[in-house]
Design an enzyme around this catalytic site. Structure first.
Site, PDB file in Angstrom:
ATOM      1  N   ARG A  85       7.793   8.690 -92.963  1.00 11.28           N
ATOM      2  CA  ARG A  85       8.123   7.257 -92.971  1.00 11.28           C
ATOM      3  C   ARG A  85       9.584   7.000 -92.602  1.00 11.28           C
ATOM      4  NH1 ARG A  85       7.140   5.182 -98.218  1.00 11.28           N
ATOM      5  NH2 ARG A  85       9.368   5.161 -98.529  1.00 11.28           N
ATOM      6  N   ASP A 133      18.492 -10.450 -78.154  1.00 12.22           N
ATOM      7  CA  ASP A 133      17.172 -10.053 -77.681  1.00 12.22           C
ATOM      8  C   ASP A 133      17.274  -9.931 -76.163  1.00 12.22           C
ATOM      9  OD1 ASP A 133      14.571  -9.927 -76.744  1.00 12.22           O
ATOM     10  OD2 ASP A 133      13.768 -11.335 -78.211  1.00 12.22           O
ATOM     11  N   LYS A 183       7.078  -4.609 -74.046  1.00 18.49           N
ATOM     12  CA  LYS A 183       7.143  -5.247 -72.723  1.00 18.49           C
ATOM     13  C   LYS A 183       7.535  -4.234 -71.648  1.00 18.49           C
ATOM     14  CE  LYS A 183       6.515  -8.877 -75.345  1.00 18.49           C
ATOM     15  NZ  LYS A 183       5.194  -9.164 -75.840  1.00 18.49           N
TER      16      LYS A 183
HETATM   17  N1  PLP Z   1      11.222 -11.047 -77.991  1.00 18.73           N
HETATM   18  C1  PLP Z   1      10.634 -11.485 -76.873  1.00 18.73           C
HETATM   19  C2  PLP Z   1      11.497 -12.054 -75.770  1.00 18.73           C
HETATM   20  C3  PLP Z   1       9.249 -11.434 -76.726  1.00 18.73           C
HETATM   21  O1  PLP Z   1       8.665 -11.891 -75.597  1.00 18.73           O
HETATM   22  C4  PLP Z   1       8.472 -10.901 -77.782  1.00 18.73           C
HETATM   23  C5  PLP Z   1       6.988 -10.832 -77.686  1.00 18.73           C
HETATM   24  O2  PLP Z   1       6.373 -11.498 -76.888  1.00 18.73           O
HETATM   25  C6  PLP Z   1       9.118 -10.459 -78.935  1.00 18.73           C
HETATM   26  C7  PLP Z   1      10.494 -10.541 -79.000  1.00 18.73           C
HETATM   27  C8  PLP Z   1       8.334  -9.891 -80.088  1.00 18.73           C
HETATM   28  O3  PLP Z   1       7.937  -8.605 -79.766  1.00 18.73           O
HETATM   29  P1  PLP Z   1       6.617  -7.876 -80.361  1.00 18.73           P
HETATM   30  O4  PLP Z   1       5.435  -8.644 -79.856  1.00 18.73           O
HETATM   31  O5  PLP Z   1       6.741  -6.487 -79.844  1.00 18.73           O
HETATM   32  O6  PLP Z   1       6.730  -7.955 -81.850  1.00 18.73           O
END
Ligand code: PLP
Length: 392
Positions: A62, A187, A212
């Site tokens: 973990r 992000d 992604k």
């Molecule tokens: N940040 C962005 C720009 C996203 O497009 C997404 C998901 O679509 C996320 C964060 C969240 O990621 P996850 O779906 O892997 O939890």
């Protein structure tokens, strides 16, 4: 980095480029078998040493896992970070950053951001005593005005920001945020480490939904953080991951590492195709506007040109001139584009975002979000053009 054969004079050798290191997932050779592709470590538990220690550094799966560590090393290299940490999803990675904050902390977030995180903050912030303020992050004066010196502990940005692909100036935002003694987290999912390295521009933590483009094949849910420094916040985030059991599974880490080997090729191909489609769609009579920071008229273009390298990403949005119903009908009529959520895979996706994002979203109802894959640009254009004509 285990890149050498015995006897090599490492010091005399040139450093390899990132794409070379990523292609070989850092080039480590398994010492037991000489395997070029490292084995997948599935064991959840590890033998204690006779002196009661764990000399290997592994005791239980973990907190840590060898395959996860190998994958983290590739991402840390790409982000020019001293360390990266993998999570079970992008949301788990983001939640760990916010989870390191204390009740009473003030947080600034963008108006244009991943809707799932906006919704999560809307639910969690009141319960956890965080004060969250949303600002237009493409307006640095708005960011400056929102910061409360002494109380703001974190500014979260997303650039390009999903789904309008709004650009935030990372370097300028870092200066403002650091001037107030707060941290900047970003992000960077839509930029990927190929186009932008936020840590080199002053960000403290970079986050990706590795679901992604990092994985790229729409078959793994994963998230990652990379840090500018190994400090108390990073340690706290590590203890949140370990304590809450948010680590990525080894099989997912293995698949993600396989995806990372071709990241450079995929990003180059997908961004080139997105740029070409943006150019062609902006002249399309059925399209009111194309949102893509690579277009010279895009409000974020000048900043994007400064902070993005080798392209402007694989994501764009179009606004359908005939309105919301025509946008939904267009998405219903495509054949090659797949009508599905998510982004960054090798298959091109189309989505009517307003249907997904609901209340509080800045997304106009006539908007279709496009994630450009690796299919023929001619086919992608012709398929969407035909759907637009039928719908409009
Ligand atoms: N940040 C962005 C720009 C996203 O497009 C997404 C998901 O679509 C996320 C964060 C969240 O990621 P996850 O779906 O892997 O939890």
């Amino acid at each position: 980095m285990a890149q050498t054969e015995p006897g090599d004079q490492e010091a005399d050798r040139p450093a390899f480029e990132k794409r070379s290191l990523a292609a070989q997932a850092m080039g480590r050779i398994d010492p037991a078998t000489r395997a070029v592709v490292p084995p997948l470590h599935l064991s959840t538990t590890f033998l204690r040493d006779p002196d009661n220690g764990y000399a290997s550094g592994y005791s239980y799966a973990r907190p840590d896992n060898a395959t996860v560590r190998e994958c983290e090393a590739v991402i840390a290299m790409l982000e020019e970070a001293p360390a990266a940490m993998l999570f079970g999803s992008g949301m788990a990675a983001a939640a760990a950053v916010f989870g390191s904050l204390a009740p009473g902390d003030h947080i600034v977030v963008p108006q244009v951001m991943y809707w799932g995180l906006r919704r999560w903050l809307g639910t969690e912030a009141p319960l956890r005593g965080w004060e969250v303020e949303a600002v237009a992050m493409d307006d640095l004066d708005a960011l400056r005005a929102a910061i409360k010196p002494g109380r703001t502990k974190l500014a979260w940005i997303e650039t390009p920001g999903n789904p309008l692909w709004t650009i935030t100036d990372i370097r300028a935002a870092a200066e403002i945020v650091h001037g107030a003694g707060a941290r900047l987290a970003i992000d960077s999912t839509a930029a990927s480490p190929i186009h932008t390295r936020p840590l080199s521009l002053g960000a403290d933590i970079v986050m990706h939904s590795a679901t992604k483009i990092l994985n790229g094949h729409s078959d793994v849910v994963a998230g990652v953080l990379a840090t500018a420094r190994l400090d108390a916040t990073w340690e706290r985030i590590g203890s949140i991951r370990s304590g809450s059991g948010a680590i990525l599974g080894p099989f997912e880490a293995y698949l993600l590492m396989r995806g990372l080997r071709t990241l450079h090729l995929r990003v180059a191909a997908q961004s080139t195709a997105a740029a070409e489609l943006a150019q062609r769609f902006r002249r399309h009579p059925g399209i009111l506007a194309v949102l893509y920071p690579g277009l010279p008229e895009d409000p974020g273009h000048a900043v994007a040109a400064r902070q993005m390298e080798g392209g402007f990403g694989f994501m764009l949005s179009i606004r359908v001139r005939a309105g919301e119903d025509a946008a939904i009908a267009t998405a219903a009529r495509v054949r090659l584009w797949k009508r599905a959520t998510s982004l960054g895979g090798v298959e091109s996706l189309i989505e009517h975002r307003a249907s997904v994002e609901g209340a509080g979203s800045p997304c106009p109802p006539d908007l279709l979000r496009l994630s450009v894959g690796i299919e023929s640009v001619e086919d992608l254009y012709a398929d969407l053009d035909a759907a637009l004509r039928m719908a409009g």
